[in-house]
Scaffold this motif. Structure first.
Motif, PDB file in Angstrom:
ATOM      1  N   THR A 127       0.832  -1.208   0.000  1.00 36.03           N
ATOM      2  CA  THR A 127       0.000   0.000   0.000  1.00 36.03           C
ATOM      3  C   THR A 127       0.863   1.254   0.000  1.00 36.03           C
ATOM      4  OG1 THR A 127      -1.719  -1.190   1.223  1.00 36.03           O
ATOM      5  CG2 THR A 127      -1.840   1.208   1.207  1.00 36.03           C
ATOM      6  N   THR A 128       1.910   1.257   0.805  1.00 38.02           N
ATOM      7  CA  THR A 128       2.833   2.397   0.835  1.00 38.02           C
ATOM      8  C   THR A 128       3.489   2.598  -0.526  1.00 38.02           C
ATOM      9  OG1 THR A 128       3.298   1.959   3.176  1.00 38.02           O
ATOM     10  CG2 THR A 128       4.875   3.345   1.967  1.00 38.02           C
ATOM     11  N   ASN A 129       3.841   1.515  -1.175  1.00 35.39           N
ATOM     12  CA  ASN A 129       4.491   1.582  -2.489  1.00 35.39           C
ATOM     13  C   ASN A 129       3.574   2.235  -3.518  1.00 35.39           C
ATOM     14  OD1 ASN A 129       6.659   1.004  -4.278  1.00 35.39           O
ATOM     15  ND2 ASN A 129       5.574  -0.817  -5.013  1.00 35.39           N
ATOM     16  N   VAL A 130       2.314   1.819  -3.536  1.00 35.72           N
ATOM     17  CA  VAL A 130       1.365   2.374  -4.511  1.00 35.72           C
ATOM     18  C   VAL A 130       1.093   3.846  -4.218  1.00 35.72           C
ATOM     19  CG1 VAL A 130      -0.979   2.201  -5.420  1.00 35.72           C
ATOM     20  CG2 VAL A 130       0.323   0.119  -4.916  1.00 35.72           C
ATOM     21  N   ARG A 131       0.869   4.149  -2.949  1.00 34.98           N
ATOM     22  CA  ARG A 131       0.573   5.543  -2.587  1.00 34.98           C
ATOM     23  C   ARG A 131       1.748   6.464  -2.849  1.00 34.98           C
ATOM     24  NH1 ARG A 131      -2.554   4.539   3.224  1.00 34.98           N
ATOM     25  NH2 ARG A 131      -4.500   3.725   2.309  1.00 34.98           N
ATOM     26  N   ALA A 132       2.959   5.914  -2.813  1.00 38.48           N
ATOM     27  CA  ALA A 132       4.148   6.734  -3.068  1.00 38.48           C
ATOM     28  C   ALA A 132       4.375   6.968  -4.559  1.00 38.48           C
ATOM     29  CB  ALA A 132       5.383   6.078  -2.452  1.00 38.48           C
ATOM     30  N   GLY A 133       3.565   6.341  -5.420  1.00 34.26           N
ATOM     31  CA  GLY A 133       3.645   6.605  -6.854  1.00 34.26           C
ATOM     32  C   GLY A 133       4.398   5.586  -7.661  1.00 34.26           C
ATOM     33  N   ALA A 134       4.617   4.366  -7.137  1.00 31.81           N
ATOM     34  CA  ALA A 134       5.347   3.343  -7.889  1.00 31.81           C
ATOM     35  C   ALA A 134       4.592   2.965  -9.153  1.00 31.81           C
ATOM     36  CB  ALA A 134       5.559   2.105  -7.018  1.00 31.81           C
ATOM     37  N   ARG A 135       5.341   2.732 -10.227  1.00 30.66           N
ATOM     38  CA  ARG A 135       4.745   2.357 -11.503  1.00 30.66           C
ATOM     39  C   ARG A 135       5.221   0.998 -12.004  1.00 30.66           C
ATOM     40  NH1 ARG A 135       2.079   5.782 -10.014  1.00 30.66           N
ATOM     41  NH2 ARG A 135       1.394   7.714 -11.014  1.00 30.66           N
ATOM     42  N   SER A 136       6.345   0.506 -11.501  1.00 32.59           N
ATOM     43  CA  SER A 136       6.883  -0.765 -11.988  1.00 32.59           C
ATOM     44  C   SER A 136       7.527  -1.517 -10.832  1.00 32.59           C
ATOM     45  CB  SER A 136       7.900  -0.526 -13.106  1.00 32.59           C
ATOM     46  OG  SER A 136       9.109   0.001 -12.571  1.00 32.59           O
ATOM     47  N   ARG A 137       7.983  -2.723 -11.141  1.00 36.19           N
ATOM     48  CA  ARG A 137       8.610  -3.558 -10.123  1.00 36.19           C
ATOM     49  C   ARG A 137       9.966  -3.024  -9.662  1.00 36.19           C
ATOM     50  NH1 ARG A 137       7.817  -8.362 -11.182  1.00 36.19           N
ATOM     51  NH2 ARG A 137       6.417  -8.189 -12.975  1.00 36.19           N
ATOM     52  N   TRP A 138      10.490  -2.005 -10.350  1.00 34.05           N
ATOM     53  CA  TRP A 138      11.777  -1.434  -9.938  1.00 34.05           C
ATOM     54  C   TRP A 138      11.694  -0.837  -8.547  1.00 34.05           C
ATOM     55  CZ3 TRP A 138      16.439  -2.273 -11.475  1.00 34.05           C
ATOM     56  CH2 TRP A 138      16.686  -2.711 -12.776  1.00 34.05           C
TER      57      TRP A 138
END
Length: 776
Positions: A288-299
């Motif tokens: 959830t933190t990853n998505v909210r922080a704006g992640a777009r790919s597995r990098w």
């Protein structure tokens, strides 16, 4: 460029969250402190690079902390690492076997209840450390020892713990500090007074990753070892897959591949176990933190693991400044958060709260494996009860009685069924509606015995089955379906004569249906069991036929159809129609012929609220400048595009149109019809031009259809008429302006009645709509 702009910043945020959580889970698991960091690195790099989700972040999970703690206590740490490795191998095999979706068959109520129970156990154990004491051996012992622990004098330990919890509670409410995650801020702030006091317990990470030991084979009963491997593999796998499914709802990127995700989790656990790390799983908080922080790919997930590795190698000494009491307070806070009230509300809607609370209580009071087993058993029992639930309603309607049976009719429902049927008075005429998807032998025998007894007493029973004919097939001895059946679709679309008269829709002559295959009301025994029964049934059938003939003479098909709608369809549609009772928002204006064989909602598989329909003879659209003007069709067009703001106007013609036949021949001597058909004169002129061009061997003009396959002049005119009406639509200024601006689309359809095929107009003429899409 997207990696630098989106994924690198997101990875740094997840890294700041993952470090304190990994340390806390290590402490709660009774494992070496570095084991959680190893799992975080491997989960990020390996599972992130190989996983089936582009945004999921894996690492040590709090939900597995209780399992690991029990394994460490029973087998030792090095043997626990081997169990993690073997569990990873099992996950890898399951992923390669493509059975990942089977894990989604586990009730989410059990999973959430398990996590809530684990959270309570963690919180109860860590609260003792926060209060300056030591946790007991079980959750119940921690509860019993808590009052004495509270009243003891704790000194500075309580202050550090309370400070940590306070920061966690208020940090997100403070302005302009959200860049630093609350767990990291709490540990850093708590470390300041701990350093000043100099008397609190510190975390020992002096050996770094080099302090970890290689795995050893567990010693003890093989059954206990196998059970431990299965438990770790299944719990970690299910939690990862459920998180993976949840992550798909958080972003609009590529959808997750569950088999690939399970395979990646297996590889990560093999490596983590071999390197002395904790079990790895997909973690909701980090994802959830990853998505909210704006992640777009597995990098982002991969880089977060790299940052943890760099931090431990270069700045591992800083971890030694964190007080153990602050870490315990963080774990206690996380444990309380694992009791998610949002899940409880969702489960309440589906009446699965008992599963959640029973599983949670089982985990807290008895143990993790036992609590999960109890939850699964309860979920299976409740599912069985729901699948076999049946509703029996008996009421008097005019001079007849109606018995409606809904659900799965099994032996469990026999007492309720017989009790309800006993309320029907002797000699009454009964409509028995069986809206059932299954009937076992016990239920059939009870129903058949009641029917025979009722008919011997002078009553009549009209059996109507909405689903597959379980009752009729049971009477005739015909083998029924192995499983539950879906609602039949061989009734609602049939004309009244076929449903009420038992005519065969597959027969061109409308031949009667064979026994046992009647399509609607009046379904009776398909084959008698004995000669006496045959004679009794024939007399009863003759009596019912006479009564039905009288009813049909007095009750038109329209009213009978309305009665059938009220009985069967209205209860299903009422919630939908209630929501749109005050407003409509159709997407299409559908202009078609008044021909009785054309049912727009049937040929487009649409429902209430989809089509704003205008019907007339010949599906004609008078031109805007026609004199005298036709206000009916013009009003429908103006209201559809000006008020309802439809996106598409469709003109649908059909084969064998009587209006087009009148244009080709002599128009009937009906003044109103003759006046209306003048709007089709342009279609007729266009058709004659087409015939002249075809006779001269000239190719069809752009947009004109090819000749009818069988050379049928009438059907060719029907097709050309659709094209002409689309041109007529463009003469209306409001329509033309919207089409030019791209806010309105005009389409043409043609329905071939004989083949039941819909054709769509394109650049090459009318093309049959394919039965399957290109992606199927």
């Amino acid at each position: 460029m997207s990696v630098v702009r989106n994924d690198v910043p997101a990875s740094l945020v997840v890294f700041l969250v993952a470090v304190p959580l990994s340390l806390g889970i290590s402490v709660a698991s009774g494992a070496p402190i570095a084991a959680g960091l190893v799992a975080a690195v491997i989960g990020g790099v390996v599972a992130g690079a190989m996983g089936g989700s582009v945004v999921q972040v894996s690492g040590p999970a709090a939900g597995l902390a209780l399992v690991v703690a029990e394994l460490v206590h029973k087998f030792g740490w090095r043997a626990t690492c081997m169990i993690t490795l073997l569990a990873g191998l099992l996950q890898l095999l399951l992923g390669l076997a493509r059975v990942a979706r089977a894990a989604l068959g586990v009730s989410p109520a059990v999973v959430h209840g398990m996590l809530a129970g684990v959270g309570i156990v963690i919180a109860l154990s860590q609260v003792h450390i926060v209060l300056g004491g030591k946790p007991q051996g079980s959750a119940m012992e921690n509860v019993l020892a808590l009052p004495a622990q509270i009243v003891d004098h704790h000194g500075h330990a309580v202050l550090i713990g309370l400070l940590t919890v306070g920061v966690l509670l208020v940090w997100r409410r403070l302005p302009k500090v959200s860049v630093v995650p609350a767990p990291l801020a709490a540990l850093l702030i708590a470390a300041v007074p701990a350093a000043l006091l100099g008397c609190l317990t510190k975390i020992d990470l002096s050996g770094g990753f080099s302090s970890l030991q290689h795995p050893l084979l567990p010693q003890g009963e093989w059954f206990a070892v196998v059970s431990a491997v299965l438990l770790v593999a299944l719990l970690a796998g299910v939690e990862s897959l459920l998180t993976c499914v949840a992550s798909d709802r958080m972003h609009s990127g590529p959808r997750a591949n569950l088999d690939r995700e399970l395979t990646a989790q297996g590889v990560a656990n093999v490596i983590s176990g071999a390197c002395g790390g904790l079990p790895v799983a997909g973690v909701v908080v980090r994802t959830t933190t990853n998505v909210r922080a704006g992640a777009r790919s597995r990098w982002s997930a991969v880089l977060h693991g790299v940052w943890i590795l760099v931090f431990v190698v270069a700045f591992g000494w800083m971890i030694g400044l964190i007080p153990l009491e602050a870490l315990a307070a963080l774990l206690m806070f996380i444990g309380v958060q694992m009791v998610n009230l949002g899940h409880v509300r969702n489960l309440r809607t589906h009446r699965e709260m008992p599963i959640y609370f029973v599983t949670m209580a089982g985990v807290v009071v008895i143990g993790l494996a036992e609590g999960v087993a109890i939850g699964l058993a309860l979920a299976a029992l409740l599912a069985l009860l729901r699948l076999t639930r049946v509703s029996v309603r008996v009421r008097a309607a005019d001079e007849r009685w109606r018995v409606a049976v809904d659900g799965s009719l099994t032996f469990l429902a026999v007492p309720r069924l017989t009790r309800s049927l006993a309320a029907v008075p002797a000699g009454a005429a009964v409509d028995l509606d069986l809206n059932i998807d299954y009937m076992d032998n016990a239920a059939f025998e009870a129903l058949q015995a009641w029917r025979l007894e009722h008919e011997r007493g002078g009553g009549t029973v009209d059996v109507d089955e909405v689903h597959s004919e379980w009752y009729v097939n049971a009477v005739s001895g015909t083998r029924t379906s192995r499983g539950k059946t879906h609602m039949r679709h061989d009734q609602w679309w049939l004309p009244w004569a076929y449903r009420r008269g038992g005519l065969d829709p597959a027969s061109p002559s409308g031949a009667p249906l064979e026994p046992g295959h009647a399509a609607g009301r009046g379904v009776h025994d398909a084959a008698p069991l004995t000669d006496d029964k045959r004679a009794d049934d024939k007399r009863a059938d003759d009596k019912r036929a006479d009564e039905r003939a009288d009813d049909d003479a007095a009750l038109p098909g329209l009213i009978e159809g309305a009665r059938e709608f009220q009985r069967r369809t209205a209860p299903l549609m009422r919630p939908l129609l209630h929501g749109m009772a005050r407003d409509q928002a159709p997407s299409h204006l559908f202009i078609t012929c008044a021909d009785s064989r054309i049912v727009p909602n049937l040929i487009t598989s649409s429902g209430p609220g989809d089509l704003f329909t205008a019907r007339n003879i010949g599906n004609l659209v008078p031109r805007a400048a026609s004199a005298p003007p036709d206000e009916s069709v013009t009003a429908a067009i103006e209201y559809a595009v000006g008020v309802l703001e439809v996106q598409t106007i469709t003109v649908c013609g059909h084969s064998g149109c009587g209006a087009m036949a009148a244009l080709l021949g002599k128009t009937p001597d009906l003044p109103g019809l003759r006046g209306w058909l003048r709007h089709g004169s342009l279609s007729l002129d266009r058709f004659r031009s087409f015939e002249e061009s075809e006779a001269a061997g000239e190719p069809a003009a752009a947009g004109e259809p090819e000749g009818a396959p069988d050379g049928n002049r009438l059907d060719m005119l029907c097709r050309i008429n659709v094209i002409q009406q689309l041109d007529n639509l463009r003469t209306h200024p409001l329509v033309d302006d919207l089409v030019r601006s791209g806010r309105l689309e005009l389409t043409g359809l043609y329905f071939d009645i004989g083949t039941a095929r819909v054709h769509v107009l394109d650049d090459d003429g009318f093309t049959p709509v394919p039965e399957r899409s290109a992606t199927e």
